[in-house]
Every structure is written in C-alpha cells, then in structure tokens.
Scaffold this motif. Sequence first.
Motif, PDB file in Angstrom:
ATOM      1  N   GLU A   1       0.814  -1.213   0.000  1.00 59.50           N
ATOM      2  CA  GLU A   1       0.000   0.000   0.000  1.00 59.50           C
ATOM      3  C   GLU A   1       0.849   1.266   0.000  1.00 59.50           C
ATOM      4  OE1 GLU A   1      -3.748  -1.678   2.616  1.00 59.50           O
ATOM      5  OE2 GLU A   1      -1.904  -1.079   3.646  1.00 59.50           O
ATOM      6  N   GLY A   2       2.143   1.113  -0.207  1.00 59.84           N
ATOM      7  CA  GLY A   2       3.026   2.268  -0.230  1.00 59.84           C
ATOM      8  C   GLY A   2       3.859   2.445   1.015  1.00 59.84           C
ATOM      9  N   GLY A   3       3.730   1.554   1.979  1.00 57.07           N
ATOM     10  CA  GLY A   3       4.522   1.653   3.193  1.00 57.07           C
ATOM     11  C   GLY A   3       5.934   1.134   2.996  1.00 57.07           C
ATOM     12  N   LEU A   4       6.758   1.347   4.014  1.00 57.23           N
ATOM     13  CA  LEU A   4       8.135   0.861   3.964  1.00 57.23           C
ATOM     14  C   LEU A   4       8.177  -0.636   4.237  1.00 57.23           C
ATOM     15  CD1 LEU A   4      10.008   3.698   5.913  1.00 57.23           C
ATOM     16  CD2 LEU A   4       9.657   3.457   3.443  1.00 57.23           C
ATOM     17  N   PRO A   5       9.262  -1.302   3.872  1.00 60.71           N
ATOM     18  CA  PRO A   5       9.379  -2.734   4.190  1.00 60.71           C
ATOM     19  C   PRO A   5       9.218  -2.993   5.681  1.00 60.71           C
ATOM     20  CG  PRO A   5      11.084  -2.084   2.638  1.00 60.71           C
ATOM     21  CD  PRO A   5      10.402  -0.814   3.057  1.00 60.71           C
ATOM     22  N   THR A   6       8.568  -4.094   6.011  1.00 57.88           N
ATOM     23  CA  THR A   6       8.228  -4.376   7.399  1.00 57.88           C
ATOM     24  C   THR A   6       9.451  -4.431   8.295  1.00 57.88           C
ATOM     25  OG1 THR A   6       6.293  -5.634   6.665  1.00 57.88           O
ATOM     26  CG2 THR A   6       7.056  -6.010   8.906  1.00 57.88           C
ATOM     27  N   ALA A   7      10.524  -4.998   7.809  1.00 58.98           N
ATOM     28  CA  ALA A   7      11.724  -5.176   8.631  1.00 58.98           C
ATOM     29  C   ALA A   7      12.717  -4.036   8.472  1.00 58.98           C
ATOM     30  CB  ALA A   7      12.397  -6.505   8.277  1.00 58.98           C
ATOM     31  N   SER A   8      12.254  -2.846   8.055  1.00 60.45           N
ATOM     32  CA  SER A   8      13.170  -1.734   7.811  1.00 60.45           C
ATOM     33  C   SER A   8      14.006  -1.392   9.030  1.00 60.45           C
ATOM     34  CB  SER A   8      12.379  -0.506   7.359  1.00 60.45           C
ATOM     35  OG  SER A   8      11.797  -0.704   6.094  1.00 60.45           O
ATOM     36  N   LEU A   9      13.411  -1.465  10.201  1.00 59.14           N
ATOM     37  CA  LEU A   9      14.113  -1.066  11.418  1.00 59.14           C
ATOM     38  C   LEU A   9      14.346  -2.227  12.374  1.00 59.14           C
ATOM     39  CD1 LEU A   9      12.104   2.225  12.078  1.00 59.14           C
ATOM     40  CD2 LEU A   9      14.380   2.035  11.075  1.00 59.14           C
ATOM     41  N   ALA A  10      14.007  -3.440  11.949  1.00 57.29           N
ATOM     42  CA  ALA A  10      14.042  -4.583  12.867  1.00 57.29           C
ATOM     43  C   ALA A  10      15.443  -4.858  13.389  1.00 57.29           C
ATOM     44  CB  ALA A  10      13.479  -5.825  12.178  1.00 57.29           C
ATOM     45  N   ASN A  11      16.442  -4.668  12.554  1.00 59.59           N
ATOM     46  CA  ASN A  11      17.817  -4.993  12.949  1.00 59.59           C
ATOM     47  C   ASN A  11      18.638  -3.763  13.317  1.00 59.59           C
ATOM     48  OD1 ASN A  11      17.421  -7.795  12.463  1.00 59.59           O
ATOM     49  ND2 ASN A  11      17.706  -7.437  10.272  1.00 59.59           N
ATOM     50  N   GLN A  12      17.976  -2.636  13.491  1.00 57.62           N
ATOM     51  CA  GLN A  12      18.689  -1.406  13.839  1.00 57.62           C
ATOM     52  C   GLN A  12      18.791  -1.271  15.363  1.00 57.62           C
ATOM     53  OE1 GLN A  12      20.195   0.420  11.478  1.00 57.62           O
ATOM     54  NE2 GLN A  12      19.415  -1.221  10.152  1.00 57.62           N
TER      55      GLN A  12
END
Length: 612
Positions: free
Chosen positions: A132-143
């Motif tokens: 729907e135009g959002g960022l990838p789900t795991a964008s911040l998971a490993n940050q």
Amino acid sequence: MRRGWLLGGAALALCSTLVMAQQRPESLLPPGFDDPAPAPTASPTPRPQQPDPSTPAPSTGTPVVQPLPGAGAGTPAAVPDLPIPGNLPSLEELEKLDTDELDELLGLKPKFDIPPAARRSTERVGLLDMAEGGLPTASLANQPAALVRAALAGTKRPLVSRWGHIMLRRALASRLEAPSGMDPVEFAALRARVLNTMGEWAVARALAQDVDTGNWNGALTNAAFDSYLHTADLVGICPRVQVGSHSREDAQWEMARSICTAYSGQGARAGSDLSRMLSRGRADPIDVLLAQRFAGAAGDGRRAVNLEWEEVRELTPWRFALANAVGAEIPESLLANPSPTLQRMAAIAPMLPLSQRLDGAQRAAREGILSAGAFVDLYAELRAEGAQEGDAARVAARLRDAYVLADPAARVAAIKDVWGGADPDYGRLVLTAYAAARLEPDEALLDDAPALIASMLAAGLERDALRWASLVPQGSEGWALLVFAQPNRATPVSSGAFDSFSGNDESAGQRKSAFLLAGLAGLGRIEDGAVEGFAADLGADFSRETRWSALIDQAADSGNPGLVALLAGVGMQGSSWERMTPRHLYHIVSALNRVGMTAEARMIAAEAVARG
C-alpha cells in the motif's frame, strides 16, 4: 476489635454450616435407588436377635462435628488471622472512593476489553503495508534500539518541507516491526508522539488503535489522549479509562474519566464528580464547564450548563476541541489570532464552518497535512453553498474560473488572483496545482512558467510540469525546477547552465542557487569537479561533518530507507525554510537517493528551490 468480631462471625458461620451438614444428609439419587437390595433367603423361625457389636447404634439426633485439621480432640478449631494488605485504606478513605477506584484497589478492573481470541499481536504495528506504499516491514528490525529511539525522540517540531512531512508521515504510518531490543508498544508510542507533533492527529489516533488498549503503556496512553483531544473525539479514550490502571492524575484526565462515566450510563455520578472538581478549583472553570456540557450530551444530564467566557484569555486545544464538539460558540476575540496548533485542528474539524476551516487549511496544505485535492474540495464546497461575500468566496470564484475559462491567459490571471500577490503563500500554490496542470504550455505564458511549474510540483504533478521543458530557457528558475522533476536524467547539468542560473538569482544570499547546488550534488546530476568551486562561491560547505550527518550517511550506506527517513525528519525541523541550510539539504537528498527514495529526494529539492 471490628476485625475480631468479623473473624469470630466467620468462624461461627463455618461451624453452623458443618452442623447443618451432619443433621441433614442428602442423597443425590432418586428415592429407592440408594436402598440395598434384600437377599433372597428362606423364611426362618422367628427368634430373638442379639445386637451385633460391630454395628453402630442408631442416631438419636445428636450432631457429630468433625474437628478441623490441626485442632485437638475436643478443642474448638482456631480460625487463623486473615492477612490484610499494608496499603489498605481506612474506612473513611474507602467511603470516598468511586467504583472505578475501588475496583482498581481490589484488582477487579479488567485489563482487556476484547476476548483472548480477538487480541492482536504487536509484532507488526502500523497502517500502511508495503503493498500500500509503506516501507518494508523489517526496515528497522535490525537497527539499534537506542538510535531509533533517539531519532524519534529528537523530532519535536513540525518540518519545514511539505514533501519532507509527507515522506516522514509515510514512514511513521508504515506497518513495521520494532527495532531489536525495543518493546513494540514503546515503538508505537514514539511514532504516535511524532505524528502528533507534526499535526497528524488522525494518523496518530489510527496508529494507537492498531494496538490493543490493554497493551498500552503510559507513553502510548498520552499520545493517544492527545490525538483524540485534537480531533475532538474525546470519548475515543474511554476504553483506556475503563481498562487497566489509571496512569494519569492530571485534571484533563480526571475530566475525561468523568465524561466517559457519563457515556457509560452513569450521568448523575459524572455530574457529581465534575461539580466537585469545579468547587475545589481542580481546573479552570471554563474547562470544567465544557466538560459538563460534553458529559451532558450523553443523554442523562438534565441541567443546563452556562459557559462563561468573560474571564478566559487563552484558547487552549482542550477548550477549542470541546467547544467545537458540543457546538458552543467561541468569542471572536479568542479566535482572532489562532495558534498554529489551532489552525491545524480547524483544518480537519468537519463540524466547523468552512470559512473558519479555510484559514487553517492553507497552513495544513502548506505543511503537507492536506492534499491538493482535499484543499480544492473545501473551496468547491464553499462555492456550492452559494457564498458570495468575503475573501474566501472570492478565492472560490476565481479558482473555478481557473478551471473553466476558455482563454488560457484569463485562466492564468485567475490562478494569479488565487495566489494573491507576487510572493504567494506556498499553500496557495498547492491549491492551484491541478488548475495549472490543465494549461497547455505556451510561450506567451513563459513569464509565469516558474510559478506554474512550482505549483504543479507542489502536488507531485511532475509529468504535467515536464511538458514545459522544451519552452523554458536554460538557467531560468523553471528550468531548475524541471531538472528535479525528471525521474531520470541522462546527462548532468553543465557548469555553464548552473552559472547562468546563479548569475540571475535574486534571492537573499543566493539561497536558491545554494539549494539548487545541494540538490544536484545529492542526486549526482552535476558535472564532476564543479561542486567544490560553486560551493565555495556560495559559502556552502558540504564536506563538514556532524554527528547527525554521519548517522544519516551511515544509514544510507547500509541501504535502510526507514532509518534514513527518520533521520531526515530530524534534520528538517523548523518553522520556515530559513532554518534549512544547503548542507542539511545535501545530506538529506543524497541519503534518500541512495536508499531508493529518489522521488522524495527530487520533490524535496525542487521545493527548496521554489521556497528558498
């Protein structure tokens, strides 16, 4: 002594129960089923029978009481003292507690308002899926959690850029996993708080609602309360008030709790609580009176509430929201100079008159809260209502002319009337974006081409803007904007073309030229070796490194769009474009471009040139 009497009474009741149980044994079988069947024997000769020593004597009605475990034979069982919590209030304090507080004290208050099978996981929280135009789900998971927390906590003001606002809103509303080591509820609370800061209260409210109320912590409760208040939807917080412990004790929370009590069918109790707050001076009288009016709308309130504005000197979000919700008239003196927060609230308040919403809508469109289409719809509705007088009615009429007049020059004149001057508010450029896109490129209109192109790009209409590419002269402001409008550019901008633009730049301190250079350098669209020389001429230093620039560059090098978006938001805070520097713009555009967010980078750079 009272406790001793109570315990003694409990022991007596227990003993009496045991006695009655021995006096009245009951069988659960139907009559006749518990009698033993007689054995078939021959009829014997009658003779006296001797009693069997092993058979107990018939009962004479004397109850047999079995001793309790631990009690000696013939000794009454001692009833142990029941433990009493050390924080148990006195009888006088208990009498002052309301039912909610008593339930909370006794642990009877529910912790969830939905059944276990319907509860949602907090593994992924957000509104926009990647499809729907959002960022990838795991964008911040490993940050690192500390870095994400610092980036979100560091965004405390609205952004200067409309396109930066849109980009950050998209990132915050995306359905994301929490960073490693961070509680998902804390992550949702941090995002909702930033959305509130940006004036995106409706999005913050939806984000909070994506987490079950029973899982909210104090920070998410506060963020949700602010979002419900600023959208004049105060009863939305009632599930949190009724579920879980009270995490706040301030006056606004107490008034909200009384309002929720009224809407749960206990109007008399709510009225009593609010009257007590008014008499004790717990909050300003106008705040409590508005709460009484709001609670009375639940249906049980039968007394009129007279709102007294005479002593009120400030219009707060609480007063503005509740007055609008109950339809109370606010004095004109308080509405004369609304704060930016009240303007943003008015823009999204459907219960207000259009004339009051439009002033706030211009700010909301300029900042990115409202889309160009939504802004046009407000004026279209005003026009449909038949408004004939006032500046808003004049703008609505000229906006219609910008769409329907046959002569292109007349339509441009109408667009310029909507702008209202040589240096129009950027919100008015957003308003005329679609009208400008309907114009056919014409050399006769080249004098107005830069503003028309800026208007189209304010709404992201890059394909319509690029139709002017063959007409605008190289080195002009229209040309500079179209350099960023191009999704892909085969050849870099030459030094001569940039020098031509810089030589004609009449902006203060040649800020437009500095922003153009920063955008071109960030996108890699200028000749190699030209950046350093032009930067020195313009007094811009793109090489100086700060903690923020190092972090956003590292995030870009790792290919993480989510972290780059958050850090870009930190770098774009401010009240106007005067707060933005070419160095910040360079790092933001460069980082966004490297992580695949080139469209956002191009629009932010074009906006900087248009507003510089």
